[in-house]
Design a protein around this motif. Structure first.
Motif, PDB file in Angstrom:
ATOM      1  N   VAL A  71    -111.050 -35.906  26.978  1.00  0.00           N
ATOM      2  CA  VAL A  71    -112.135 -36.067  27.710  1.00  0.00           C
ATOM      3  C   VAL A  71    -112.806 -35.976  29.004  1.00  0.00           C
ATOM      4  O   VAL A  71    -113.588 -35.009  29.222  1.00  0.00           O
ATOM      5  CB  VAL A  71    -113.239 -36.646  26.798  1.00  0.00           C
ATOM      6  N   VAL A  91    -113.634 -27.834  23.019  1.00  0.00           N
ATOM      7  CA  VAL A  91    -114.623 -28.725  22.154  1.00  0.00           C
ATOM      8  C   VAL A  91    -114.566 -27.679  20.747  1.00  0.00           C
ATOM      9  O   VAL A  91    -114.300 -26.284  20.868  1.00  0.00           O
ATOM     10  CB  VAL A  91    -116.488 -28.331  22.109  1.00  0.00           C
ATOM     11  N   LEU A  95    -119.332 -28.599  16.618  1.00  0.00           N
ATOM     12  CA  LEU A  95    -119.118 -29.566  16.856  1.00  0.00           C
ATOM     13  C   LEU A  95    -120.250 -30.245  16.122  1.00  0.00           C
ATOM     14  O   LEU A  95    -120.795 -30.626  15.993  1.00  0.00           O
ATOM     15  CB  LEU A  95    -119.540 -29.422  18.215  1.00  0.00           C
ATOM     16  N   GLN A  97    -122.626 -33.071  16.132  1.00  0.00           N
ATOM     17  CA  GLN A  97    -124.135 -33.528  17.193  1.00  0.00           C
ATOM     18  C   GLN A  97    -124.187 -34.481  16.587  1.00  0.00           C
ATOM     19  O   GLN A  97    -125.281 -34.187  15.375  1.00  0.00           O
ATOM     20  CB  GLN A  97    -124.660 -32.652  17.366  1.00  0.00           C
ATOM     21  N   ASP A 150    -122.197 -40.399  27.448  1.00  0.00           N
ATOM     22  CA  ASP A 150    -121.840 -39.436  25.977  1.00  0.00           C
ATOM     23  C   ASP A 150    -119.870 -40.131  25.006  1.00  0.00           C
ATOM     24  O   ASP A 150    -119.823 -40.604  25.795  1.00  0.00           O
ATOM     25  CB  ASP A 150    -121.208 -38.292  26.992  1.00  0.00           C
ATOM     26  N   TYR A 152    -117.373 -39.272  22.400  1.00  0.00           N
ATOM     27  CA  TYR A 152    -117.117 -38.861  21.700  1.00  0.00           C
ATOM     28  C   TYR A 152    -115.643 -39.275  20.892  1.00  0.00           C
ATOM     29  O   TYR A 152    -115.309 -39.621  20.748  1.00  0.00           O
ATOM     30  CB  TYR A 152    -116.171 -37.363  23.057  1.00  0.00           C
ATOM     31  N   ILE A 159    -112.478 -31.952  21.203  1.00  0.00           N
ATOM     32  CA  ILE A 159    -114.001 -32.617  20.726  1.00  0.00           C
ATOM     33  C   ILE A 159    -114.348 -32.297  19.545  1.00  0.00           C
ATOM     34  O   ILE A 159    -114.666 -31.188  19.251  1.00  0.00           O
ATOM     35  CB  ILE A 159    -115.014 -32.243  22.192  1.00  0.00           C
ATOM     36  N   HIS A 162    -119.425 -36.004  18.870  1.00  0.00           N
ATOM     37  CA  HIS A 162    -120.590 -36.176  20.376  1.00  0.00           C
ATOM     38  C   HIS A 162    -121.886 -37.049  19.055  1.00  0.00           C
ATOM     39  O   HIS A 162    -122.110 -37.044  18.755  1.00  0.00           O
ATOM     40  CB  HIS A 162    -120.735 -35.250  21.152  1.00  0.00           C
ATOM     41  N   SER A 164    -124.674 -39.129  21.725  1.00  0.00           N
ATOM     42  CA  SER A 164    -125.461 -39.799  23.513  1.00  0.00           C
ATOM     43  C   SER A 164    -126.405 -40.414  23.442  1.00  0.00           C
ATOM     44  O   SER A 164    -127.287 -40.208  22.373  1.00  0.00           O
ATOM     45  CB  SER A 164    -125.448 -38.708  24.495  1.00  0.00           C
TER      46      SER A 164
END
Length: 187
Positions: A71, A91, A95, A97, A150, A152, A159, A162, A164
């Motif tokens: 990270v 990543v 991913l 999100q 952030d 992760y 990664i 995520h 955030s």
């Protein structure tokens, strides 16, 4: 999640109505086992966040060092350094999100970074616990100063998930006193 003298809590905070829920991170710095500084970064929940069967705690404490290195390298190389072509080193393409405005997958993230909608400038803090890593960075969103929180989740050295929160820059950050001791380094 906890590492050394820092405790991080990621949670959803319900509001007083159906549409005013918030998501955020609470960061607490301990001194001699007692809370010494606290920061709460929150933003309204918008859209429907991705739902996964991700653990709510670190299941692999032996992966802390590796997760932190991945990270931090991603943050320094891609987010701060602008080496967008390197993103696939860190990543996965699918991913997950949890920021609905970005959308899942690597493509929406790449588009936001390429268009400089989000501009990371400096990493202030990294807290790692097993497969989970939180970074706090300063930068900007649409040229307005911002702080990026952030979180992760790392699996198989990539990664994969995520979360955030982005906030305006506050007058002071809770670890500002420690910043002289270890600026832009891991805790």
């Amino acid at each position: 999640m906890a590492a050394d003298d820092i405790v991080v809590i990621q949670a959803e905070y319900p509001g007083h109505g159906p549409t005013d829920a918030f998501t955020g991170f609470e960061i607490i710095r301990l001194v001699d086992g007692e809370p010494a500084q606290r920061w709460l970064a929150m933003q309204p929940v918008t859209g429907s966040p991705a739902v996964t069967d991700a653990p709510d705690h670190a299941e692999h404490p032996e992966r802390t060092g590796l997760s932190r290195r991945i990270v931090e390298s991603y943050t320094d190389d891609v987010l701060i350094g602008g080496s967008l072509p390197h993103i696939s080193r860190y990543v996965v393409t699918d991913l997950v999100q949890h920021t609905p405005a970005l959308g899942s997958g690597i493509a929406p993230l790449c588009a936001a970074l390429a268009n400089r909608l989000m501009c990371y400038r400096r990493r202030l803090l990294t807290v790692a616990d097993g497969e989970f890593v939180l970074t706090v960075c300063t930068g900007g969103v649409h040229d307005e100063p911002a702080v990026f929180y952030d979180l992760y989740r790392v699996d198989q050295a990539m990664i994969i998930e995520h979360w955030s929160v982005t906030t305006p820059v506050p007058d002071s950050l809770p670890w500002s006193a420690a910043q002289d001791r270890c600026p832009a380094t891991s805790v």
